[in-house]
Design a protein around this motif. Structure first.
Motif, PDB file in Angstrom:
ATOM      1  N   GLN A  73       0.921  -1.211   0.403  1.00 35.67           N
ATOM      2  CA  GLN A  73      -0.216   0.322  -0.029  1.00 35.67           C
ATOM      3  C   GLN A  73       1.133   1.870   0.082  1.00 35.67           C
ATOM      4  OE1 GLN A  73      -3.849  -0.873   3.036  1.00 35.67           O
ATOM      5  NE2 GLN A  73      -2.628  -2.376   2.566  1.00 35.67           N
ATOM      6  N   GLY A  74      -0.020   2.154  -0.088  1.00 39.01           N
ATOM      7  CA  GLY A  74       0.829   3.899   0.113  1.00 39.01           C
ATOM      8  C   GLY A  74       1.575   4.529  -1.350  1.00 39.01           C
ATOM      9  N   GLY A  75       0.646   3.376  -2.077  1.00 37.18           N
ATOM     10  CA  GLY A  75       0.894   4.185  -3.513  1.00 37.18           C
ATOM     11  C   GLY A  75       2.757   4.325  -4.786  1.00 37.18           C
ATOM     12  N   ALA A  76       2.592   4.907  -5.811  1.00 39.64           N
ATOM     13  CA  ALA A  76       3.975   5.296  -6.057  1.00 39.64           C
ATOM     14  C   ALA A  76       4.392   6.119  -5.184  1.00 39.64           C
ATOM     15  CB  ALA A  76       3.552   5.656  -7.094  1.00 39.64           C
ATOM     16  N   ARG A  77       4.219   6.963  -4.154  1.00 40.85           N
ATOM     17  CA  ARG A  77       4.361   8.038  -3.309  1.00 40.85           C
ATOM     18  C   ARG A  77       5.079   7.397  -2.157  1.00 40.85           C
ATOM     19  NH1 ARG A  77       4.518  13.977  -5.017  1.00 40.85           N
ATOM     20  NH2 ARG A  77       2.836  14.082  -5.786  1.00 40.85           N
ATOM     21  N   GLN A  79       6.570   4.582  -2.637  1.00 42.17           N
ATOM     22  CA  GLN A  79       8.044   4.024  -2.601  1.00 42.17           C
ATOM     23  C   GLN A  79       8.958   5.295  -3.214  1.00 42.17           C
ATOM     24  OE1 GLN A  79       8.404   1.019  -2.363  1.00 42.17           O
ATOM     25  NE2 GLN A  79       6.460   0.885  -2.113  1.00 42.17           N
ATOM     26  N   PHE A  80       8.307   6.181  -3.230  1.00 38.62           N
ATOM     27  CA  PHE A  80       9.498   7.339  -2.976  1.00 38.62           C
ATOM     28  C   PHE A  80      10.514   7.380  -1.795  1.00 38.62           C
ATOM     29  CE2 PHE A  80       7.127  10.515  -5.801  1.00 38.62           C
ATOM     30  CZ  PHE A  80       6.917   9.707  -7.413  1.00 38.62           C
ATOM     31  N   SER A  81       9.386   7.044  -0.986  1.00 38.76           N
ATOM     32  CA  SER A  81      10.159   6.516   0.635  1.00 38.76           C
ATOM     33  C   SER A  81      10.886   5.545   1.052  1.00 38.76           C
ATOM     34  CB  SER A  81       9.288   7.289   1.430  1.00 38.76           C
ATOM     35  OG  SER A  81       8.609   8.295   1.143  1.00 38.76           O
ATOM     36  N   TYR A 148      14.498   5.946 -12.232  1.00 43.53           N
ATOM     37  CA  TYR A 148      14.030   6.968 -13.102  1.00 43.53           C
ATOM     38  C   TYR A 148      12.429   6.382 -13.811  1.00 43.53           C
ATOM     39  CZ  TYR A 148      13.887   3.077 -17.190  1.00 43.53           C
ATOM     40  OH  TYR A 148      13.509   2.258 -17.411  1.00 43.53           O
ATOM     41  N   CYS A 149      12.013   6.987 -14.132  1.00 48.34           N
ATOM     42  CA  CYS A 149      10.832   6.958 -14.792  1.00 48.34           C
ATOM     43  C   CYS A 149      10.793   6.824 -16.317  1.00 48.34           C
ATOM     44  CB  CYS A 149       9.933   8.285 -14.281  1.00 48.34           C
ATOM     45  SG  CYS A 149       8.496   8.019 -14.138  1.00 48.34           S
ATOM     46  N   PRO A 150       9.837   5.535 -16.326  1.00 53.19           N
ATOM     47  CA  PRO A 150       9.708   5.375 -18.223  1.00 53.19           C
ATOM     48  C   PRO A 150       9.155   6.460 -19.006  1.00 53.19           C
ATOM     49  CG  PRO A 150       9.043   3.070 -16.425  1.00 53.19           C
ATOM     50  CD  PRO A 150      10.110   4.408 -15.820  1.00 53.19           C
ATOM     51  N   SER A 175       4.339   3.344 -12.758  1.00 55.77           N
ATOM     52  CA  SER A 175       3.336   3.498 -12.683  1.00 55.77           C
ATOM     53  C   SER A 175       2.456   3.339 -13.686  1.00 55.77           C
ATOM     54  CB  SER A 175       2.822   4.317 -11.804  1.00 55.77           C
ATOM     55  OG  SER A 175       3.420   4.515 -10.370  1.00 55.77           O
ATOM     56  N   SER A 176       3.262   4.453 -15.024  1.00 54.11           N
ATOM     57  CA  SER A 176       1.951   4.811 -15.776  1.00 54.11           C
ATOM     58  C   SER A 176       3.060   3.645 -17.580  1.00 54.11           C
ATOM     59  CB  SER A 176       2.140   6.107 -16.016  1.00 54.11           C
ATOM     60  OG  SER A 176       3.180   6.489 -16.330  1.00 54.11           O
ATOM     61  N   PHE A 177       3.653   2.527 -16.916  1.00 55.70           N
ATOM     62  CA  PHE A 177       4.357   2.291 -18.032  1.00 55.70           C
ATOM     63  C   PHE A 177       4.245   0.803 -17.689  1.00 55.70           C
ATOM     64  CE2 PHE A 177       8.700   1.440 -20.382  1.00 55.70           C
ATOM     65  CZ  PHE A 177       8.420   2.273 -21.475  1.00 55.70           C
TER      66      PHE A 177
HETATM   67  C1  LIG Z   1       0.400   8.618 -10.673  1.00 56.12           C
HETATM   68  C2  LIG Z   1       2.072   8.224 -10.958  1.00 56.12           C
HETATM   69  C3  LIG Z   1       2.810   8.560  -9.257  1.00 56.12           C
HETATM   70  C4  LIG Z   1       1.897   8.804  -7.465  1.00 56.12           C
HETATM   71  O1  LIG Z   1       1.420   7.100  -7.424  1.00 56.12           O
HETATM   72  P1  LIG Z   1       0.134   7.654  -6.802  1.00 56.12           P
HETATM   73  O2  LIG Z   1       0.099   6.226  -6.375  1.00 56.12           O
HETATM   74  O3  LIG Z   1      -0.593   8.454  -6.436  1.00 56.12           O
HETATM   75  O4  LIG Z   1       1.508   8.269  -5.242  1.00 56.12           O
HETATM   76  C5  LIG Z   1       4.093   8.523  -9.265  1.00 56.12           C
HETATM   77  N1  LIG Z   1       4.318   8.318 -10.087  1.00 56.12           N
HETATM   78  C6  LIG Z   1       4.061   8.191 -11.786  1.00 56.12           C
HETATM   79  C7  LIG Z   1       4.534   8.078 -12.527  1.00 56.12           C
HETATM   80  C8  LIG Z   1       2.407   8.206 -11.719  1.00 56.12           C
HETATM   81  O5  LIG Z   1       1.706   7.991 -13.139  1.00 56.12           O
END
Ligand SMILES: *Cc1c(COP(=O)(O)O)cnc(C)c1O
Length: 361
Positions: A73-77, A79-81, A148-150, A175-177
């Protein structure tokens, strides 16, 4: 209700077949007389959901046993931490490749944990944005990992070449890839993705991590973010988002039915080509991103006459096309065309854009 095509960037469209199945079994799942949301995550029935979801994801992305998959849980954000807290170890340095809004957000968060370096790869030439190729990234000699973020969901920018540096750990915000095209998982140390873009509902985050990178979390890392604790508890250290997990599992099965990533990749190319080709031949719409870095998932475009933006949004809605408004920091329009968007949806969008251009151009 008439058919609506939903171009939302996230939470985003979910395949209709999946929603239909979820609806059918909502009140009586697995003949239990209740929904999947109302049973314990420790039951045999739910356990099977998790095992199948993991196996299906492994099959789809060809993930070897050398990698563990965690559902958290906790979303991608989150994981930033979690990434710096788990991967830094004794090296308190990491490289963050900056290609847009999300990779920069990951960098800003990482600064709380260590000495991170931001490496900008976005350039502008002849009014077009492009990204420096991974082979030319100016990486540091010493770093715990390279982040990085593809696919920059907001900027509409993608890195298609997979980074490959000797003895370096690559961490990717997918997340979007994720699942939009085939990738070589063995090139990465860790891949993470929030589900709400290309998988299912929000609430669940997927982590694909090389086995040897588990077990190095810092002392202050919260237990729910410690990869070792999550792994040891089969991603059930705390109560998982069971419905989101179940739905993600249905989406994986749907993807397999579509012929897997090979087929989906072709469809995604077809959809984005349709849209970009239309934009490029028009003097009414513009996308100023170099062809090699254009996102196939999030097509960002502007109306040359921005005074028509509101009209475009209103009329597109009447046409059955929703959520085309661009992110406020970029402006203009954005069509997110993830796996669940059928080709017909993009064809209808192009038809509308032509109609609108003829009316106001
Ligand atoms: C949407 C998105 C996030 C943020 O995702 P959360 O689940 O809201 O934390 C981070 N990185 C990318 C590339 C995203 O598209």
């Amino acid at each position: 209700m008439s058919l609506i095509y939903n171009f939302s960037a996230g939470p985003a469209m979910i395949p209709k077949d999946v929603l239909y199945q979820a609806q059918l079994e909502l009140k009586n799942w697995n003949n239990l007389g209740c929904s999947v949301m109302e049973i314990s995550h420790r039951t045999e029935d739910f356990y099977r959901v998790t095992v199948e979801a993991e196996q299906d994801l492994r099959d789809l992305l060809n993930i070897s046993d050398n990698y563990k998959i965690l559902f958290c849980q906790g979303g991608a954000r989150g994981q930033f931490s979690a990434v710096p807290m788990n991967l830094l170890g004794k090296i308190s340095k990491a490289d963050y490749i900056n290609s847009g809004y999300w990779s920069n957000s990951a960098f800003l968060e990482s600064k709380k944990y260590c000495n991170t370096r931001s490496i900008s790869i976005k350039k502008i030439q002849n009014n077009k944005s492009f990204l420096i190729k991974p082979s030319q990234w100016d990486i540091s000699d010493i770093s715990a990992y390279i982040h990085y973020c593809p696919n920059e969901t907001i900027d509409g920018l993608s890195v298609y070449e997979e980074p490959n540096f000797k003895n370096k750990i690559i961490v990717g915000d997918f997340s979007s890839f994720i699942l939009s095209r085939s990738i070589d998982v063995s090139k990465y140390g860790l891949i993470y993705a929030g589900a709400q873009k290309n998988i299912g509902p929000s609430g669940i985050t997927i982590i694909i991590i090389r086995k040897d990178l588990i077990g190095h979390a810092s002392k202050l890392c919260p237990s729910i973010f410690d990869y070792n604790i999550i792994y040891k508890h089969d991603s059930m250290f705390n109560t998982p988002p069971t419905f989101a997990w179940y739905l993600a599992g249905l989406v994986f099965k749907w993807l397999k039915k579509q012929g897997g990533i090979k087929n989906i990749e072709q469809l995604n190319k077809k959809k984005s080509d349709l849209l970009y080709q239309f934009i490029d031949q028009s003097d009414f719409y513009i996308n100023n991103i170099d062809k090699q870095n254009r996102s196939q998932m999030n097509v960002v475009f502007h109306l040359i006459n921005s005074k028509l933006n509101e009209k475009f949004l209103q009329e597109s809605k009447k046409f059955g096309l929703c959520a085309l408004k661009g992110h406020y920091i970029v402006g203009g329009m954005r069509a997110s065309i993830y796996n669940a968007m059928p080709v017909e949806g993009v064809e209808k969008l192009v038809k509308f854009m032509l109609f609108f251009e003829n009316k106001y151009g």
